[in-house]
Structure formats: structure tokens, C-alpha cells
Design a protein around this motif. Structure first.
Motif, PDB file in Angstrom:
ATOM      1  N   ARG A  15       0.811  -1.209   0.000  1.00 45.65           N
ATOM      2  CA  ARG A  15       0.000   0.000   0.000  1.00 45.65           C
ATOM      3  C   ARG A  15       0.849   1.266   0.000  1.00 45.65           C
ATOM      4  NH1 ARG A  15      -5.210   1.430   1.290  1.00 45.65           N
ATOM      5  NH2 ARG A  15      -5.480   3.490   2.219  1.00 45.65           N
ATOM      6  N   ALA A  16       1.930   1.283   0.787  1.00 48.04           N
ATOM      7  CA  ALA A  16       2.771   2.479   0.869  1.00 48.04           C
ATOM      8  C   ALA A  16       3.415   2.794  -0.467  1.00 48.04           C
ATOM      9  CB  ALA A  16       3.850   2.291   1.935  1.00 48.04           C
ATOM     10  N   GLY A  17       3.838   1.731  -1.189  1.00 42.78           N
ATOM     11  CA  GLY A  17       4.460   1.955  -2.478  1.00 42.78           C
ATOM     12  C   GLY A  17       3.496   2.554  -3.478  1.00 42.78           C
ATOM     13  N   ILE A  18       2.275   2.002  -3.517  1.00 38.00           N
ATOM     14  CA  ILE A  18       1.276   2.527  -4.436  1.00 38.00           C
ATOM     15  C   ILE A  18       0.967   3.980  -4.088  1.00 38.00           C
ATOM     16  CG2 ILE A  18      -1.134   2.317  -5.157  1.00 38.00           C
ATOM     17  CD1 ILE A  18      -0.865  -0.689  -4.898  1.00 38.00           C
ATOM     18  N   ASN A  19       0.854   4.276  -2.800  1.00 41.56           N
ATOM     19  CA  ASN A  19       0.594   5.651  -2.397  1.00 41.56           C
ATOM     20  C   ASN A  19       1.737   6.575  -2.796  1.00 41.56           C
ATOM     21  OD1 ASN A  19      -1.893   5.099  -1.335  1.00 41.56           O
ATOM     22  ND2 ASN A  19      -1.193   4.876   0.768  1.00 41.56           N
ATOM     23  N   GLY A  20       2.968   6.057  -2.795  1.00 44.46           N
ATOM     24  CA  GLY A  20       4.097   6.867  -3.201  1.00 44.46           C
ATOM     25  C   GLY A  20       3.978   7.294  -4.653  1.00 44.46           C
ATOM     26  N   TYR A  21       3.609   6.368  -5.516  1.00 44.63           N
ATOM     27  CA  TYR A  21       3.428   6.706  -6.919  1.00 44.63           C
ATOM     28  C   TYR A  21       2.255   7.664  -7.109  1.00 44.63           C
ATOM     29  CZ  TYR A  21       6.717   3.352  -8.920  1.00 44.63           C
ATOM     30  OH  TYR A  21       7.846   2.688  -9.294  1.00 44.63           O
ATOM     31  N   VAL A  22       1.143   7.363  -6.413  1.00 44.09           N
ATOM     32  CA  VAL A  22      -0.034   8.216  -6.545  1.00 44.09           C
ATOM     33  C   VAL A  22       0.263   9.620  -6.034  1.00 44.09           C
ATOM     34  CG1 VAL A  22      -2.385   8.598  -5.740  1.00 44.09           C
ATOM     35  CG2 VAL A  22      -1.670   6.311  -6.440  1.00 44.09           C
ATOM     36  N   ALA A  23       0.933   9.707  -4.879  1.00 51.79           N
ATOM     37  CA  ALA A  23       1.243  11.022  -4.317  1.00 51.79           C
ATOM     38  C   ALA A  23       2.146  11.823  -5.239  1.00 51.79           C
ATOM     39  CB  ALA A  23       1.901  10.857  -2.943  1.00 51.79           C
ATOM     40  N   GLY A  24       3.146  11.161  -5.823  1.00 51.28           N
ATOM     41  CA  GLY A  24       4.033  11.852  -6.757  1.00 51.28           C
ATOM     42  C   GLY A  24       3.284  12.326  -7.993  1.00 51.28           C
ATOM     43  N   THR A  25       2.400  11.471  -8.515  1.00 50.33           N
ATOM     44  CA  THR A  25       1.627  11.841  -9.698  1.00 50.33           C
ATOM     45  C   THR A  25       0.699  13.012  -9.406  1.00 50.33           C
ATOM     46  OG1 THR A  25       1.693   9.563 -10.528  1.00 50.33           O
ATOM     47  CG2 THR A  25      -0.013  11.004 -11.425  1.00 50.33           C
ATOM     48  N   VAL A  26       0.041  12.973  -8.245  1.00 56.96           N
ATOM     49  CA  VAL A  26      -0.862  14.065  -7.874  1.00 56.96           C
ATOM     50  C   VAL A  26      -0.080  15.366  -7.705  1.00 56.96           C
ATOM     51  CG1 VAL A  26      -2.375  14.947  -6.061  1.00 56.96           C
ATOM     52  CG2 VAL A  26      -2.604  12.579  -6.845  1.00 56.96           C
ATOM     53  N   MET A  27       1.072  15.283  -7.043  1.00 57.86           N
ATOM     54  CA  MET A  27       1.893  16.469  -6.804  1.00 57.86           C
ATOM     55  C   MET A  27       2.315  17.120  -8.122  1.00 57.86           C
ATOM     56  SD  MET A  27       5.588  16.647  -4.874  1.00 57.86           S
ATOM     57  CE  MET A  27       4.936  15.648  -3.540  1.00 57.86           C
ATOM     58  N   PHE A  28       2.910  16.322  -8.998  1.00 53.46           N
ATOM     59  CA  PHE A  28       3.377  16.872 -10.275  1.00 53.46           C
ATOM     60  C   PHE A  28       2.211  17.188 -11.207  1.00 53.46           C
ATOM     61  CE2 PHE A  28       7.304  14.363  -9.139  1.00 53.46           C
ATOM     62  CZ  PHE A  28       8.082  15.478  -8.876  1.00 53.46           C
ATOM     63  N   GLY A  29       1.122  16.416 -11.093  1.00 51.46           N
ATOM     64  CA  GLY A  29      -0.045  16.691 -11.917  1.00 51.46           C
ATOM     65  C   GLY A  29      -0.677  18.035 -11.595  1.00 51.46           C
ATOM     66  N   LEU A  30      -0.761  18.360 -10.305  1.00 48.77           N
ATOM     67  CA  LEU A  30      -1.299  19.661  -9.907  1.00 48.77           C
ATOM     68  C   LEU A  30      -0.395  20.794 -10.388  1.00 48.77           C
ATOM     69  CD1 LEU A  30      -2.562  18.892  -6.283  1.00 48.77           C
ATOM     70  CD2 LEU A  30      -3.954  19.328  -8.327  1.00 48.77           C
ATOM     71  N   LEU A  31       0.918  20.595 -10.245  1.00 45.43           N
ATOM     72  CA  LEU A  31       1.854  21.602 -10.734  1.00 45.43           C
ATOM     73  C   LEU A  31       1.706  21.784 -12.247  1.00 45.43           C
ATOM     74  CD1 LEU A  31       4.279  23.501 -10.370  1.00 45.43           C
ATOM     75  CD2 LEU A  31       5.775  21.490 -10.603  1.00 45.43           C
ATOM     76  N   LEU A  32       1.563  20.675 -12.962  1.00 46.76           N
ATOM     77  CA  LEU A  32       1.384  20.743 -14.410  1.00 46.76           C
ATOM     78  C   LEU A  32       0.113  21.495 -14.767  1.00 46.76           C
ATOM     79  CD1 LEU A  32       2.067  19.923 -17.329  1.00 46.76           C
ATOM     80  CD2 LEU A  32       0.915  17.732 -16.889  1.00 46.76           C
ATOM     81  N   ALA A  33      -0.978  21.218 -14.050  1.00 45.34           N
ATOM     82  CA  ALA A  33      -2.248  21.884 -14.334  1.00 45.34           C
ATOM     83  C   ALA A  33      -2.133  23.397 -14.151  1.00 45.34           C
ATOM     84  CB  ALA A  33      -3.345  21.323 -13.432  1.00 45.34           C
ATOM     85  N   VAL A  34      -1.447  23.812 -13.096  1.00 43.77           N
ATOM     86  CA  VAL A  34      -1.264  25.248 -12.852  1.00 43.77           C
ATOM     87  C   VAL A  34      -0.439  25.879 -13.968  1.00 43.77           C
ATOM     88  CG1 VAL A  34      -0.177  26.940 -11.319  1.00 43.77           C
ATOM     89  CG2 VAL A  34      -1.533  25.075 -10.353  1.00 43.77           C
ATOM     90  N   LEU A  35       0.645  25.213 -14.361  1.00 46.25           N
ATOM     91  CA  LEU A  35       1.520  25.767 -15.392  1.00 46.25           C
ATOM     92  C   LEU A  35       0.833  25.794 -16.765  1.00 46.25           C
ATOM     93  CD1 LEU A  35       4.893  24.149 -14.300  1.00 46.25           C
ATOM     94  CD2 LEU A  35       4.287  26.573 -14.205  1.00 46.25           C
ATOM     95  N   VAL A  36       0.055  24.764 -17.077  1.00 45.88           N
ATOM     96  CA  VAL A  36      -0.692  24.778 -18.341  1.00 45.88           C
ATOM     97  C   VAL A  36      -1.694  25.927 -18.338  1.00 45.88           C
ATOM     98  CG1 VAL A  36      -2.403  23.541 -19.725  1.00 45.88           C
ATOM     99  CG2 VAL A  36      -0.389  22.337 -18.880  1.00 45.88           C
TER     100      VAL A  36
END
Length: 268
Positions: free
Chosen positions: A51-72
Motif C-alpha cells: 500500500r505504501a508503495g502505491i501511495n508513493g506513486y499516486v502522491a508523486g503523480t498528484v503532486m506533479f499533476g497539480l503543478l502541471l495543471a497550474v503551469l498549463v
């Protein structure tokens, strides 16, 4: 009274040699920085990590995804081409692509082939929808809000596909350096087609754009993966800082000119 012959400019840079150099560095940075966040800071993110590993990937994707959305959003709102904003958005797309591809291929359990095929389908679907809506998929025909949104969607899908494709080839018998040679050779072949033939320029652009991502992915993995796995085992954060510094320096020093609308229309 306006001058009909006065050039109008897009909000994307001309695809010069400098553009491709920075793009390759940005994709390599995306790999090392994505791994820094999802693996070094959020824990090992493999299928066996639970579970922790999956959350690590999800958390990273959400973090960078939000940054990407703001920059776009800022990119679309901008009235003209801004090199720093453009390359920041590219970097956000490639880091988000790294964590998202790792989640798809490892945590979802579909493997590299399944992940690469799924992501290829997304790239083709994005290009198809773009062409159906606007009649063109040229990256240098981006001078309207709808075209910009399709542009960044396609780029993000291609960055994610490139990560999965790079990991797939590097995980085979060729290793990181062999995979880098394969993708580098592919880019050289595209450059030769551009120089010596009349193959469609739009097709060549997107082929080159996609191939730079797996090249950056395998080079990034070569820098930070363990020696036992064929890497140099350098610090992920240190490698990211060096690559980030090189990108900032090149963006500041290399000419960054916007593509003109007139040139865009020739590529439709």
C-alpha cells in the motif's frame, strides 16, 4: 492600420537544435526528479511494496499533476511565448509522466508492454481528437486555446509513454546504455529523414518528441540506479540538481524564439 505581412507568433518555440538539446535534458531531469520524489522521498514504489508503495506513486503523480495543471493554465493565459514558463511546463509534464508511467507499469501490475501499449493508445487518441477538432496536429500550429490544450495533453501522454517504453527496453538484454544507443539511433534516423527526404514534418516532429523521452528515461536511470543493475548509483537529488542547473543555463543562453504563424501554416 495593421500590416498584413507582419509575422504573428505562437506560444511554442521553434524546433531548433537548441530546442532538442534542452528537451532531452528536461526528460532526463524528469526521470531523476520523479524518482527522487516517488522513490527516495515517498518510499520504494514497486509492486511488492504494498500500500505504501502505491501511495508513493499516486502522491508523486498528484503532486506533479497539480503543478502541471497550474503551469498549463498560466501557459494558456499568457499572451505570448515565455521561454521559462514553457520549459517549466515541459518539465512538469515529464516528471508527472515518470510517476504516472511507473504507477501504470508497476503498481497496476500490467507490466512494461501493457503500460506502453495503453499509453500509446492514449497518445494516438489525443492526436486523433486534436485532428478531428481542428484539422491539424502540427505542434507549431498552436495559436489558440483549444489547440494549446490538445498540445499539452498530447505532450503529457507522450512523456508518459516514453517513460514506459524506455523502462521496457532498458529492462531487457540491452541495459541502460544499450537502450540509450537504440533511442539515440532512432533520433539520428529521424534527423536523417528530415534532412534527406520529404517525409511529413509533423509526423517526424512527434516521432522525435516521443523518442526523446525514453532516451532521457534510460539516461536518467543509468545515472541513479544501483551498480548491480547497470547504473552509476549517483544521488538522485544531486543528479536532478545538476540537470536542472544545466537546463536553466541553456534556456538563459540559447536563443529562444517563438515559431511564427506563417511557418506553422506550412506544416499543416
Amino acid at each position: 492600420m495593421t500590416n498584413d505581412h507582419q509575422p504573428r507568433y505562437a506560444k511554442v518555440p521553434a524546433a531548433t537544435l537548441g530546442f532538442w538539446i534542452v528537451k532531452i535534458l528536461a526528460t532526463t531531469f524528469g526521470e531523476t526528479m520523479g524518482d527522487t520524489v516517488s522513490m527516495s522521498w515517498l518510499g520504494e514504489t514497486t509492486a511488492s511494496a504494498g500500500r505504501a508503495g502505491i501511495n508513493g506513486y499516486v502522491a508523486g503523480t498528484v503532486m506533479f499533476g497539480l503543478l502541471l495543471a497550474v503551469l498549463v493554465f498560466l501557459q494558456v493565459r499568457a499572451r505570448r511565448f515565455h521561454p521559462v514558463l514553457y520549459w517549466a511546463t515541459i518539465i512538469a509534464s515529464t516528471t508527472a509522466g515518470t510517476t504516472l508511467a511507473d504507477f501504470a507499469t508497476r503498481s497496476l501490475g500490467i507490466g512494461y508492454p501493457g503500460g506502453a501499449l495503453l499509453l500509446l493508445a492514449l497518445v494516438l487518441a489525443s492526436l486523433f481528437a486534436w485532428h478531428r477538432s481542428l484539422g491539424a496536429i502540427s505542434a507549431v500550429s498552436v495559436h489558440g486555446r483549444e489547440a494549446e490544450l490538445f498540445y499539452w495533453l498530447t505532450i503529457t501522454c507522450s512523456q508518459t509513454l516514453g517513460t514506459a517504453l524506455g523502462d521496457w527496453v532498458a529492462d531487457g538484454p540491452y541495459g541502460y546504455l544499450g537502450a540509450a544507443a537504440i533511442f539515440g539511433g532512432g533520433l539520428a534516423g529521424i534527423a536523417a529523414l528530415y534532412a534527406l527526404t520529404r517525409v511529413d514534418r509533423v509526423l517526424l516532429f512527434w516521432a522525435a518528441f516521443i523518442l526523446t523521452r525514453p532516451l532521457g528515461a534510460v539516461v536518467g536511470d543509468f545515472l541513479d540506479k544501483p551498480v548491480a543493475h547497470g547504473g552509476l548509483e549517483l544521488s538522485r537529488l544531486a543528479a536532478s540538481l545538476v540537470l536542472g542547473g544545466a537546463i536553466v543555463l541553456l534556456v538563459a543562453l540559447l536563443p529562444q524564439r517563438a515559431e511564427t504563424i506563417a511557418a506553422q501554416e506550412q506544416l499543416r
